[in-house]
Design a protein around this motif. Structure first.
Motif, PDB file in Angstrom:
ATOM      1  N   ALA A   1       1.835  -1.246 -12.789  1.00  0.00           N
ATOM      2  CA  ALA A   1       2.943  -0.805 -13.647  1.00  0.00           C
ATOM      3  C   ALA A   1       4.264  -1.358 -13.142  1.00  0.00           C
TER       4      ALA A   1
ATOM      5  N   LEU B   1       6.720  -3.710 -15.179  1.00  0.00           N
ATOM      6  CA  LEU B   1       8.071  -3.263 -15.523  1.00  0.00           C
ATOM      7  C   LEU B   1       9.156  -4.214 -15.023  1.00  0.00           C
TER       8      LEU B   1
ATOM      9  N   THR C   1       6.391  -3.666 -20.826  1.00  0.00           N
ATOM     10  CA  THR C   1       7.156  -2.423 -20.652  1.00  0.00           C
ATOM     11  C   THR C   1       6.333  -1.229 -21.137  1.00  0.00           C
ATOM     12  N   LEU C   2       5.734  -1.369 -22.295  1.00  0.00           N
ATOM     13  CA  LEU C   2       4.906  -0.299 -22.847  1.00  0.00           C
ATOM     14  C   LEU C   2       3.778   0.067 -21.893  1.00  0.00           C
TER      15      LEU C   2
ATOM     16  N   GLY D   1       3.510  -0.580 -18.641  1.00  0.00           N
ATOM     17  CA  GLY D   1       4.036  -0.068 -17.373  1.00  0.00           C
ATOM     18  C   GLY D   1       4.454   1.388 -17.458  1.00  0.00           C
ATOM     19  N   VAL D   2       5.183   1.732 -18.497  1.00  0.00           N
ATOM     20  CA  VAL D   2       5.651   3.113 -18.656  1.00  0.00           C
ATOM     21  C   VAL D   2       4.472   4.063 -18.855  1.00  0.00           C
ATOM     22  N   TRP D   3       3.533   3.703 -19.725  1.00  0.00           N
ATOM     23  CA  TRP D   3       2.404   4.589 -19.979  1.00  0.00           C
ATOM     24  C   TRP D   3       1.498   4.732 -18.764  1.00  0.00           C
TER      25      TRP D   3
ATOM     26  N   LEU E   1       2.532   4.724 -15.629  1.00  0.00           N
ATOM     27  CA  LEU E   1       3.216   5.677 -14.739  1.00  0.00           C
ATOM     28  C   LEU E   1       3.044   7.107 -15.230  1.00  0.00           C
ATOM     29  N   PHE E   2       3.216   7.324 -16.527  1.00  0.00           N
ATOM     30  CA  PHE E   2       3.000   8.666 -17.082  1.00  0.00           C
ATOM     31  C   PHE E   2       1.554   9.115 -16.882  1.00  0.00           C
TER      32      PHE E   2
END
Length: 125
Positions: free
Chosen positions: A25, A29, A50-51, A53-55, A57-58
């Protein structure tokens, strides 16, 4: 397998999964040039990094924190779809096994962590 062994094994694989997802991620990012080139070779737009990487991490947060059982199931499903999709994308583009392996490794860690998760981290359905 005893409960203690199962718990230790679960955390071993879950922590390796989390480390793998967080590290990929971060790379996604910060959009390292190699990652941008790779994602474009696969036919995806750069913003997809970006999509993902963010998901990721979540997803790691959801898998690691106590409670949030239903959210954990969604996170595991998201990891499964992202990693199986990545492996398939590399295969479809004719990439060598070395390019496919990281996705397959994270996919395997996802399945093992999901399978070994303790009862209190499972849905009752």
């Amino acid at each position: 397998m005893s409960e203690k062994t199962k718990k230790i094994t679960y955390w071993f694989f879950t922590l390796w999964l989390s480390l793998g997802m967080v590290s990929t991620a971060i790379v996604q990012l910060i959009k390292l040039p190699e990652e941008v080139e790779k994602i474009n070779q696969l036919g995806y737009p750069t913003y997809f990094l970006t999509l993902l990487g963010v998901w990721k991490l979540f997803g790691v947060i959801a898998v690691l924190v106590p409670k949030l059982v239903l959210l954990k199931e969604w996170a595991y499903a998201g990891f499964f779809f992202a990693m199986s999709g990545a492996a398939f994308s590399h295969i479809a583009c004719g990439h060598a096994f070395g390019e496919i392996f990281p996705s397959l490794l994270l996919l395997s860690l996802t399945l093992i962590s999901w399978y070994l998760r303790p009862e209190h981290r499972r849905t009752n359905t």
